[in-house]
Motif scaffolding. Structure first.
Motif, PDB file in Angstrom:
ATOM      1  N   ALA A 100       0.842  -1.196   0.000  1.00 44.14           N
ATOM      2  CA  ALA A 100       0.000   0.000   0.000  1.00 44.14           C
ATOM      3  C   ALA A 100       0.877   1.247   0.000  1.00 44.14           C
ATOM      4  O   ALA A 100       1.768   1.384   0.843  1.00 44.14           O
ATOM      5  N   VAL A 101       0.633   2.136  -0.959  1.00 45.15           N
ATOM      6  CA  VAL A 101       1.388   3.394  -1.042  1.00 45.15           C
ATOM      7  C   VAL A 101       0.506   4.599  -0.739  1.00 45.15           C
ATOM      8  O   VAL A 101       1.002   5.721  -0.662  1.00 45.15           O
ATOM      9  N   ALA A 102      -0.792   4.381  -0.568  1.00 47.16           N
ATOM     10  CA  ALA A 102      -1.719   5.465  -0.250  1.00 47.16           C
ATOM     11  C   ALA A 102      -2.990   4.854   0.323  1.00 47.16           C
ATOM     12  O   ALA A 102      -3.346   3.712   0.002  1.00 47.16           O
ATOM     13  N   PHE A 103      -3.664   5.624   1.170  1.00 49.07           N
ATOM     14  CA  PHE A 103      -4.946   5.157   1.714  1.00 49.07           C
ATOM     15  C   PHE A 103      -5.799   6.348   2.116  1.00 49.07           C
ATOM     16  O   PHE A 103      -5.312   7.473   2.263  1.00 49.07           O
ATOM     17  N   ILE A 104      -7.092   6.089   2.271  1.00 50.18           N
ATOM     18  CA  ILE A 104      -8.045   7.118   2.673  1.00 50.18           C
ATOM     19  C   ILE A 104      -9.294   6.438   3.215  1.00 50.18           C
ATOM     20  O   ILE A 104      -9.587   5.291   2.845  1.00 50.18           O
ATOM     21  N   GLU A 130     -14.536  12.521   5.570  1.00 51.33           N
ATOM     22  CA  GLU A 130     -13.328  11.971   4.961  1.00 51.33           C
ATOM     23  C   GLU A 130     -12.162  12.163   5.930  1.00 51.33           C
ATOM     24  O   GLU A 130     -11.967  13.250   6.467  1.00 51.33           O
ATOM     25  N   PHE A 131     -11.383  11.100   6.137  1.00 52.78           N
ATOM     26  CA  PHE A 131     -10.289  11.216   7.103  1.00 52.78           C
ATOM     27  C   PHE A 131      -9.164  10.239   6.746  1.00 52.78           C
ATOM     28  O   PHE A 131      -9.329   9.315   5.951  1.00 52.78           O
ATOM     29  N   GLY A 132      -8.023  10.472   7.359  1.00 53.53           N
ATOM     30  CA  GLY A 132      -6.921   9.520   7.279  1.00 53.53           C
ATOM     31  C   GLY A 132      -6.198   9.445   5.952  1.00 53.53           C
ATOM     32  O   GLY A 132      -5.416   8.514   5.742  1.00 53.53           O
ATOM     33  N   GLY A 133      -6.417  10.363   5.025  1.00 56.41           N
ATOM     34  CA  GLY A 133      -5.753  10.262   3.727  1.00 56.41           C
ATOM     35  C   GLY A 133      -4.250  10.471   3.836  1.00 56.41           C
ATOM     36  O   GLY A 133      -3.798  11.422   4.475  1.00 56.41           O
ATOM     37  N   GLU A 134      -3.485   9.580   3.237  1.00 54.86           N
ATOM     38  CA  GLU A 134      -2.023   9.703   3.298  1.00 54.86           C
ATOM     39  C   GLU A 134      -1.383   8.994   2.110  1.00 54.86           C
ATOM     40  O   GLU A 134      -1.872   7.961   1.654  1.00 54.86           O
ATOM     41  N   LEU A 135      -0.275   9.570   1.618  1.00 61.36           N
ATOM     42  CA  LEU A 135       0.497   8.995   0.522  1.00 61.36           C
ATOM     43  C   LEU A 135       1.951   8.858   0.962  1.00 61.36           C
ATOM     44  O   LEU A 135       2.436   9.668   1.757  1.00 61.36           O
ATOM     45  N   THR A 136       2.647   7.861   0.449  1.00 62.28           N
ATOM     46  CA  THR A 136       4.081   7.790   0.682  1.00 62.28           C
ATOM     47  C   THR A 136       4.757   8.935  -0.069  1.00 62.28           C
ATOM     48  O   THR A 136       4.232   9.465  -1.050  1.00 62.28           O
ATOM     49  N   ARG A 137       5.940   9.291   0.396  1.00 60.94           N
ATOM     50  CA  ARG A 137       6.633  10.459  -0.144  1.00 60.94           C
ATOM     51  C   ARG A 137       6.836  10.383  -1.662  1.00 60.94           C
ATOM     52  O   ARG A 137       6.798  11.395  -2.357  1.00 60.94           O
ATOM     53  N   ALA A 138       7.059   9.175  -2.186  1.00 58.01           N
ATOM     54  CA  ALA A 138       7.324   9.024  -3.620  1.00 58.01           C
ATOM     55  C   ALA A 138       6.163   9.516  -4.476  1.00 58.01           C
ATOM     56  O   ALA A 138       6.349   9.827  -5.664  1.00 58.01           O
ATOM     57  N   TYR A 139       4.965   9.612  -3.898  1.00 55.35           N
ATOM     58  CA  TYR A 139       3.781  10.006  -4.667  1.00 55.35           C
ATOM     59  C   TYR A 139       3.305  11.414  -4.338  1.00 55.35           C
ATOM     60  O   TYR A 139       2.258  11.833  -4.839  1.00 55.35           O
ATOM     61  N   TRP A 140       4.048  12.131  -3.515  1.00 54.79           N
ATOM     62  CA  TRP A 140       3.691  13.524  -3.254  1.00 54.79           C
ATOM     63  C   TRP A 140       3.806  14.322  -4.549  1.00 54.79           C
ATOM     64  O   TRP A 140       4.718  14.119  -5.351  1.00 54.79           O
TER      65      TRP A 140
END
Length: 229
Positions: A100-104, A130-140
């Motif tokens: 997983a590289v991103a989630f929401i 909507e909560f908890g959205g996050e991406l790994t740095r490579a996908y910023w």
């Protein structure tokens, strides 16, 4: 390494003022201002200049597939499973290794955030939180930040929702800019979270008029006019 040595190293890295400020927030007092934002689920997302990203696989998060978080979000595996067991709608995007590289997440009922802020976020009929959205740095900086939300909006529309609401910390400038880029508007409400001595938390809602985000909006370019020669 002793606690004193860690403190010395942090002062060297961050400076005395920043270190004292961090320690004060952690051990004495902090105040988070969480701005309420909202958006309908049908208006198109404004144009953007985000980068493309490699193909990813979208999956709904269940209590049985959260091992996919182990590589990049190892401290969230049990939290992800717990949220899935509680019936919230969660999406994750997996790379070609199955990580997983991103989630929401989305909640179509009142949501109690016991994992971070420790307070209730009320949800009205037809809305979802909507909560908890996050991406790994490579996908910023990629369009994944947009697609991540659009896919969740589709799923929540299928559950009868027509509006997304969420909160954003006022000091989190990148997140606020993302909200503006996605077409969110301010509700004029703030959830204030106070922490005292790292032990007690207090909450109250305040309201405001106008916009607190005008400084973050890109100024419109003036029209080009012909000059006399």
């Amino acid at each position: 390494m002793s606690a004193l040595q860690k403190l010395r190293d942090r002062i060297k890295q961050k400076g005395l003022r920043a270190t004292v400020k961090t320690l004060w927030r952690h051990y004495v007092f902090y105040h988070w201002e969480l701005l309420w934002m909202e958006r309908d689920l049908v208006s198109p997302v404004p144009p953007h200049s985000l980068k493309p990203y490699p193909p990813l696989r979208l999956e709904t998060i269940t209590p049985h597939n959260t091992k996919a978080f182990a590589r990049y979000f190892g401290d969230r595996v049990e939290t992800m499973a717990e949220l899935a067991r509680e019936g919230y709608t969660g999406h994750m995007h997996l790379d070609d290794q199955g990580d997983a590289v991103a989630f929401i997440w989305g909640a179509n009922r009142n949501y109690f955030d016991k994992h971070y802020y420790g307070c209730w976020f009320p949800v009205k009929p037809g809305e979802f939180f909507e909560f908890g959205g996050e991406l790994t740095r490579a996908y910023w900086g990629t369009t994944l930040s947009v697609d991540l939300q659009l896919e969740l909006w589709k799923a929540m529309q299928a559950q009868g929702c027509d509006k997304v609401v969420d909160v954003c910390e006022f000091h989190n400038i990148p997140a606020l800019k993302l909200h503006l880029r996605m077409g969110y508007t301010e509700q004029g409400r703030i959830m204030n979270v106070y922490g005292l001595f790292g032990r007690w938390r207090f909450y109250r809602e305040t309201r405001y008029t106008g916009s607190r985000l005008d400084a973050l909006r890109k100024p419109s370019r003036p029209p080009v006019t012909a000059q006399a020669t």
